[in-house]
Motif scaffolding. Structure first.
Motif, PDB file in Angstrom:
ATOM      1  N   VAL A 190       0.839  -1.192   0.000  1.00 11.38           N
ATOM      2  CA  VAL A 190       0.000   0.000   0.000  1.00 11.38           C
ATOM      3  C   VAL A 190       0.875   1.245   0.000  1.00 11.38           C
ATOM      4  N   SER A 191       0.548   2.180  -0.899  1.00 16.27           N
ATOM      5  CA  SER A 191       1.208   3.474  -0.804  1.00 16.27           C
ATOM      6  C   SER A 191       0.145   4.566  -0.711  1.00 16.27           C
ATOM      7  N   LEU A 192       0.521   5.611  -0.019  1.00 15.39           N
ATOM      8  CA  LEU A 192      -0.391   6.735   0.194  1.00 15.39           C
ATOM      9  C   LEU A 192       0.137   7.937  -0.563  1.00 15.39           C
ATOM     10  N   VAL A 193      -0.780   8.660  -1.197  1.00 13.40           N
ATOM     11  CA  VAL A 193      -0.398   9.899  -1.866  1.00 13.40           C
ATOM     12  C   VAL A 193      -1.382  10.985  -1.450  1.00 13.40           C
ATOM     13  N   ALA A 194      -0.842  12.086  -0.925  1.00 15.86           N
ATOM     14  CA  ALA A 194      -1.714  13.147  -0.422  1.00 15.86           C
ATOM     15  C   ALA A 194      -0.902  14.406  -0.242  1.00 15.86           C
ATOM     16  N   PRO A 195      -1.591  15.560  -0.160  1.00 12.26           N
ATOM     17  CA  PRO A 195      -0.860  16.743   0.277  1.00 12.26           C
ATOM     18  C   PRO A 195      -0.401  16.523   1.718  1.00 12.26           C
ATOM     19  N   PRO A 196       0.760  17.034   2.095  1.00 13.73           N
ATOM     20  CA  PRO A 196       1.278  16.804   3.444  1.00 13.73           C
ATOM     21  C   PRO A 196       0.277  17.198   4.534  1.00 13.73           C
ATOM     22  N   GLY A 211       3.947   9.220  -0.478  1.00 11.78           N
ATOM     23  CA  GLY A 211       4.422  10.157  -1.495  1.00 11.78           C
ATOM     24  C   GLY A 211       3.485  11.347  -1.587  1.00 11.78           C
ATOM     25  N   TYR A 212       3.957  12.370  -2.282  1.00 14.27           N
ATOM     26  CA  TYR A 212       3.146  13.582  -2.402  1.00 14.27           C
ATOM     27  C   TYR A 212       2.800  13.885  -3.847  1.00 14.27           C
ATOM     28  N   ALA A 216       3.820  10.882 -10.255  1.00 17.94           N
ATOM     29  CA  ALA A 216       4.846   9.850 -10.051  1.00 17.94           C
ATOM     30  C   ALA A 216       4.187   8.538  -9.635  1.00 17.94           C
ATOM     31  N   ALA A 217       3.173   8.630  -8.791  1.00 19.37           N
ATOM     32  CA  ALA A 217       2.485   7.411  -8.322  1.00 19.37           C
ATOM     33  C   ALA A 217       1.799   6.702  -9.489  1.00 19.37           C
TER      34      ALA A 217
END
Ligand code: NCD
Length: 315
Positions: A190-196, A211-212, A216-217
């Motif tokens: 599982v990877s998470l992508v979100a604004p910080p 990741g942000y 790229a994701a």
């Protein structure tokens, strides 16, 4: 299984057993008569302190297809203090003879309080508590992924090696939390992508990569992307400049959707903010599993009710 409060404490075997039973329940949904007598004489109460469309309807359909008696409560807007109102309500439900309580509550931990309280002797199913967990949503997501990837050969299997990218408002999302635990228990990466600003601070203990950058994701070619709703009702401050900025950086728009692999699965728990976190083209495409997720929710909730209620009293 006595209660279903979180996915964090589910073992791989327990999770796979539940998904396999859900496969049996899904077979029943294909029959002309979709009903089983399994929970005849049992009473299931839907206790919703927060708004819901699909979860409530889905639990109701699941209980009815198992022949249980279903009582649905909308407890929203009660002016009594939370602890007391929960206690009073629980005691009332106990007096009515509820065998299972499906509870959605704005406070994280409310279902656990109910399960441990002694106010009522019933199986408790968490249908979403604050920003904490939403176990049946994660189970239906896992079920949907497993079916899309393994098809007819799903039974007995986990999600080993499957890559899932969860995108968006992780901070406020109980769906994300339940999925992080369950999907990784089942072997997915599982990877998470979100604004910080929309990521929790305590991520170190989570079995994920972070990741942000959504572009790229997407270029990393995940097997599934799960878009989350921006939960404006839980935001007391500005977490991003405005919706246009958000969707430009973190939305699955048409351009990003076109770059996804043709067999990448596009997921969303609903309700969707079309045009914000997901475009209509992505949401309505054959790659999207949004409506499958809803349909599978009934089978998964039938399995959960069955595991909690069958053969434990009476019978
Ligand atoms: C989710 C919820 O309520 O947590 N919805 C759902 O159960 N399908 C996600 C959301 O509200 O964004």
């Amino acid at each position: 299984m006595r209660h279903l409060l979180s996915t964090r404490d589910l073992s791989r075997d327990e999770a796979i057993e539940l998904l396999d039973i859900a496969e049996d329940m899904a077979d029943v949904q294909l029959r002309e008569v979709k009903k089983l007598p399994t929970l005849r004489g049992r009473t299931v109460v839907n206790l919703f302190f927060e708004d819901s469309t699909r979860t409530k309807v889905s639990f109701e359909a699941a209980a009815k297809r198992l022949s249980a008696d279903v009582i649905s409560f909308s407890a929203k807007g009660s002016s009594v203090s939370k602890g007391e109102s929960l206690k009073d309500t629980a005691q009332t439900l106990a007096a009515i003879g509820a065998d299972a309580v499906v509870i959605r509550h704005g406070s994280s931990g409310a279902p656990l309080v109910l399960a441990q309280s002694g106010w009522i002797d019933a199986g408790v199913l968490n249908a979403g508590d604050g920003t904490h967990e939403h176990p049946t949503q994660a189970l239906l997501d896992a079920f949907t992924l497993r079916r899309r990837i393994h098809g007819r050969a799903s039974r007995g299997r986990g999600l080993d090696g499957v890559t899932v990218t969860i995108v968006g408002d992780i901070l406020h999302s109980r769906v994300a939390r339940s999925n992080v635990w369950l999907l990784s228990t089942l072997g997915a990466q599982v990877s998470l992508v979100a604004p910080p600003t929309l990521l929790p601070v305590d991520l170190a203990a989570w079995p994920v990569t972070v990741g942000y950058d959504l572009d790229a994701a997407i270029d990393a070619d995940p097997d599934a992307v799960m878009m989350l709703r921006i939960q404006l009702e839980r935001m007391q401050a500005a977490f991003f400049p405005n919706s246009r900025e958000y969707s430009r950086a973190w939305g699955l728009d048409d351009e990003r959707f076109a770059r996804l692999r043709a067999d990448s699965i596009v997921m969303h728990p609903g309700p969707m903010n079309r045009g914000l976190e997901i475009s209509s083209r992505a949401a309505d495409s054959p790659q999207s599993s949004v409506l499958e997720q809803v349909a599978n929710g009934v089978s998964v909730r039938m399995a959960a009710l069955y595991l909690l209620l069958s053969g434990e009293k009476g019978e």
